[in-house]
Design a protein around this motif. Structure first.
Motif, PDB file in Angstrom:
ATOM      1  N   TYR A  44       0.826  -1.205   0.000  1.00  0.00           N
ATOM      2  CA  TYR A  44       0.000   0.000   0.000  1.00  0.00           C
ATOM      3  C   TYR A  44       0.865   1.261   0.000  1.00  0.00           C
ATOM      4  CZ  TYR A  44      -4.416  -2.399   0.338  1.00  0.00           C
ATOM      5  OH  TYR A  44      -5.512  -3.153   0.049  1.00  0.00           O
ATOM      6  N   GLY A  45       2.039   1.203   0.606  1.00  0.00           N
ATOM      7  CA  GLY A  45       2.955   2.343   0.562  1.00  0.00           C
ATOM      8  C   GLY A  45       3.463   2.614  -0.844  1.00  0.00           C
ATOM      9  N   ILE A  46       3.780   1.556  -1.578  1.00  0.00           N
ATOM     10  CA  ILE A  46       4.220   1.709  -2.964  1.00  0.00           C
ATOM     11  C   ILE A  46       3.096   2.292  -3.816  1.00  0.00           C
ATOM     12  CG2 ILE A  46       4.853   0.416  -5.049  1.00  0.00           C
ATOM     13  CD1 ILE A  46       6.482  -1.438  -3.218  1.00  0.00           C
ATOM     14  N   ALA A  47       1.873   1.802  -3.627  1.00  0.00           N
ATOM     15  CA  ALA A  47       0.735   2.322  -4.400  1.00  0.00           C
ATOM     16  C   ALA A  47       0.494   3.795  -4.086  1.00  0.00           C
ATOM     17  CB  ALA A  47      -0.521   1.495  -4.103  1.00  0.00           C
ATOM     18  N   PHE A  48       0.549   4.167  -2.817  1.00  0.00           N
ATOM     19  CA  PHE A  48       0.352   5.564  -2.425  1.00  0.00           C
ATOM     20  C   PHE A  48       1.456   6.447  -3.002  1.00  0.00           C
ATOM     21  CE2 PHE A  48       1.160   9.050   0.566  1.00  0.00           C
ATOM     22  CZ  PHE A  48      -0.059   9.706   0.478  1.00  0.00           C
ATOM     23  N   SER A  49       2.693   5.968  -2.928  1.00  0.00           N
ATOM     24  CA  SER A  49       3.820   6.737  -3.459  1.00  0.00           C
ATOM     25  C   SER A  49       3.700   6.921  -4.966  1.00  0.00           C
ATOM     26  CB  SER A  49       5.136   6.041  -3.143  1.00  0.00           C
ATOM     27  OG  SER A  49       5.306   5.931  -1.761  1.00  0.00           O
ATOM     28  N   TRP A  50       3.267   5.875  -5.677  1.00  0.00           N
ATOM     29  CA  TRP A  50       3.103   5.985  -7.123  1.00  0.00           C
ATOM     30  C   TRP A  50       2.024   7.008  -7.470  1.00  0.00           C
ATOM     31  CZ3 TRP A  50       5.218   5.828 -11.516  1.00  0.00           C
ATOM     32  CH2 TRP A  50       4.444   5.873 -12.673  1.00  0.00           C
ATOM     33  N   ARG A  51       0.911   7.018  -6.732  1.00  0.00           N
ATOM     34  CA  ARG A  51      -0.135   8.002  -6.996  1.00  0.00           C
ATOM     35  C   ARG A  51       0.388   9.415  -6.791  1.00  0.00           C
ATOM     36  NH1 ARG A  51      -3.639   4.178  -4.462  1.00  0.00           N
ATOM     37  NH2 ARG A  51      -3.411   5.276  -2.485  1.00  0.00           N
ATOM     38  N   ARG A  52       1.145   9.638  -5.725  1.00  0.00           N
ATOM     39  CA  ARG A  52       1.708  10.967  -5.463  1.00  0.00           C
ATOM     40  C   ARG A  52       2.698  11.362  -6.566  1.00  0.00           C
ATOM     41  NH1 ARG A  52       0.670  14.202  -0.844  1.00  0.00           N
ATOM     42  NH2 ARG A  52       2.827  14.825  -1.116  1.00  0.00           N
ATOM     43  N   LEU A  53       3.583  10.433  -6.940  1.00  0.00           N
ATOM     44  CA  LEU A  53       4.569  10.714  -7.973  1.00  0.00           C
ATOM     45  C   LEU A  53       3.904  10.958  -9.325  1.00  0.00           C
ATOM     46  CD1 LEU A  53       7.595  10.894  -8.693  1.00  0.00           C
ATOM     47  CD2 LEU A  53       7.486   8.455  -9.206  1.00  0.00           C
ATOM     48  N   ALA A  54       2.911  10.155  -9.661  1.00  0.00           N
ATOM     49  CA  ALA A  54       2.204  10.328 -10.934  1.00  0.00           C
ATOM     50  C   ALA A  54       1.501  11.678 -10.983  1.00  0.00           C
ATOM     51  CB  ALA A  54       1.202   9.190 -11.136  1.00  0.00           C
ATOM     52  N   GLY A  55       0.956  12.112  -9.858  1.00  0.00           N
ATOM     53  CA  GLY A  55       0.312  13.424  -9.821  1.00  0.00           C
ATOM     54  C   GLY A  55       1.306  14.551 -10.016  1.00  0.00           C
ATOM     55  N   ARG A  56       2.475  14.423  -9.417  1.00  0.00           N
ATOM     56  CA  ARG A  56       3.507  15.470  -9.560  1.00  0.00           C
ATOM     57  C   ARG A  56       4.091  15.511 -10.965  1.00  0.00           C
ATOM     58  NH1 ARG A  56       5.835  17.819  -4.881  1.00  0.00           N
ATOM     59  NH2 ARG A  56       4.931  16.947  -2.997  1.00  0.00           N
ATOM     60  N   LEU A  57       4.252  14.337 -11.581  1.00  0.00           N
ATOM     61  CA  LEU A  57       4.843  14.275 -12.918  1.00  0.00           C
ATOM     62  C   LEU A  57       3.831  14.528 -14.025  1.00  0.00           C
ATOM     63  CD1 LEU A  57       7.226  11.214 -12.503  1.00  0.00           C
ATOM     64  CD2 LEU A  57       7.798  13.645 -12.394  1.00  0.00           C
ATOM     65  N   GLY A  58       2.549  14.477 -13.690  1.00  0.00           N
ATOM     66  CA  GLY A  58       1.521  14.747 -14.694  1.00  0.00           C
ATOM     67  C   GLY A  58       1.201  13.568 -15.586  1.00  0.00           C
ATOM     68  N   VAL A  59       1.452  12.341 -15.124  1.00  0.00           N
ATOM     69  CA  VAL A  59       1.099  11.168 -15.916  1.00  0.00           C
ATOM     70  C   VAL A  59      -0.261  10.656 -15.452  1.00  0.00           C
ATOM     71  CG1 VAL A  59       3.466  10.522 -16.378  1.00  0.00           C
ATOM     72  CG2 VAL A  59       2.357   9.613 -14.390  1.00  0.00           C
ATOM     73  N   CYS A  60      -0.906   9.902 -16.304  1.00  0.00           N
ATOM     74  CA  CYS A  60      -2.242   9.363 -16.026  1.00  0.00           C
ATOM     75  C   CYS A  60      -3.210  10.489 -15.666  1.00  0.00           C
ATOM     76  CB  CYS A  60      -2.202   8.318 -14.915  1.00  0.00           C
ATOM     77  SG  CYS A  60      -1.224   6.882 -15.287  1.00  0.00           S
ATOM     78  N   GLN A  61      -3.216  11.512 -16.480  1.00  0.00           N
ATOM     79  CA  GLN A  61      -4.052  12.676 -16.221  1.00  0.00           C
ATOM     80  C   GLN A  61      -5.194  12.738 -17.231  1.00  0.00           C
ATOM     81  OE1 GLN A  61      -3.626  15.243 -13.883  1.00  0.00           O
ATOM     82  NE2 GLN A  61      -2.024  14.054 -12.913  1.00  0.00           N
ATOM     83  N   CYS A  62      -6.206  13.476 -16.876  1.00  0.00           N
ATOM     84  CA  CYS A  62      -7.330  13.749 -17.758  1.00  0.00           C
ATOM     85  C   CYS A  62      -7.378  15.261 -17.937  1.00  0.00           C
ATOM     86  CB  CYS A  62      -8.613  13.207 -17.146  1.00  0.00           C
ATOM     87  SG  CYS A  62     -10.050  13.453 -18.189  1.00  0.00           S
ATOM     88  N   TYR A  63      -7.185  15.737 -19.161  1.00  0.00           N
ATOM     89  CA  TYR A  63      -7.139  17.166 -19.446  1.00  0.00           C
ATOM     90  C   TYR A  63      -8.410  17.589 -20.173  1.00  0.00           C
ATOM     91  CZ  TYR A  63      -2.184  16.627 -18.472  1.00  0.00           C
ATOM     92  OH  TYR A  63      -0.989  16.333 -17.874  1.00  0.00           O
ATOM     93  N   LEU A  64      -9.063  18.607 -19.663  1.00  0.00           N
ATOM     94  CA  LEU A  64     -10.246  19.170 -20.306  1.00  0.00           C
ATOM     95  C   LEU A  64      -9.797  20.347 -21.152  1.00  0.00           C
ATOM     96  CD1 LEU A  64     -13.287  19.188 -20.627  1.00  0.00           C
ATOM     97  CD2 LEU A  64     -13.435  20.644 -18.621  1.00  0.00           C
ATOM     98  N   ARG A  65     -10.006  20.246 -22.454  1.00  0.00           N
ATOM     99  CA  ARG A  65      -9.604  21.296 -23.377  1.00  0.00           C
ATOM    100  C   ARG A  65     -10.834  21.823 -24.097  1.00  0.00           C
ATOM    101  NH1 ARG A  65      -4.138  20.355 -26.041  1.00  0.00           N
ATOM    102  NH2 ARG A  65      -5.322  21.164 -27.782  1.00  0.00           N
ATOM    103  N   ALA A  66     -10.661  22.901 -24.832  1.00  0.00           N
ATOM    104  CA  ALA A  66     -11.780  23.512 -25.551  1.00  0.00           C
ATOM    105  C   ALA A  66     -12.344  22.567 -26.613  1.00  0.00           C
ATOM    106  CB  ALA A  66     -11.337  24.823 -26.187  1.00  0.00           C
ATOM    107  N   ASP A  67     -11.483  21.745 -27.207  1.00  0.00           N
ATOM    108  CA  ASP A  67     -11.935  20.843 -28.267  1.00  0.00           C
ATOM    109  C   ASP A  67     -12.296  19.450 -27.763  1.00  0.00           C
ATOM    110  OD1 ASP A  67      -9.325  20.333 -27.617  1.00  0.00           O
ATOM    111  OD2 ASP A  67      -8.680  19.918 -29.664  1.00  0.00           O
ATOM    112  N   GLY A  68     -12.209  19.193 -26.462  1.00  0.00           N
ATOM    113  CA  GLY A  68     -12.589  17.899 -25.923  1.00  0.00           C
ATOM    114  C   GLY A  68     -11.794  17.516 -24.697  1.00  0.00           C
TER     115      GLY A  68
END
Length: 99
Positions: A44-68
């Protein structure tokens, strides 16, 4: 999904092992219990750390743009994209259902 299923399996397995250690009380039960408790904590520590790192690096993100909407994968590449018309249509259907 498989990662989450695996984490749950390990957690249930460790709980069963802990119950077995309490019931049977073998030699060095404290050391064995510490190992059994440590395994899910590490997972669970590895999973939590990966979520924090992914958020900081901007991976696995959902971006809302004007075209979609654009969804990225683990490496920041575009995994999926939806046109703005489809997003508006989905919002209209969700709003119409009252959910």
């Amino acid at each position: 999904m498989l990662w989450q299923l695996g984490r749950r399996f390990v957690l249930v397995f460790c709980v069963v092992l802990l119950v077995g250690l309490v019931v049977m009380r073998p030699d060095n039960a404290l050391v064995k219990a510490a190992i059994v408790v440590g395994i899910p904590l590490v997972i669970y520590g590895i999973a939590f750390s990966w979520r924090r790192l992914a958020g900081r690096l901007g991976v696995c993100q959902c971006y809302l743009r004007a075209d979609g909407v654009i969804v990225t994968d683990l490496f920041g590449r575009v995994r999926d994209a939806f046109a703005g018309d489809l997003v508006r249509l989905a919002n209209e259907k969700i709003g119409a259902s009252g959910a």
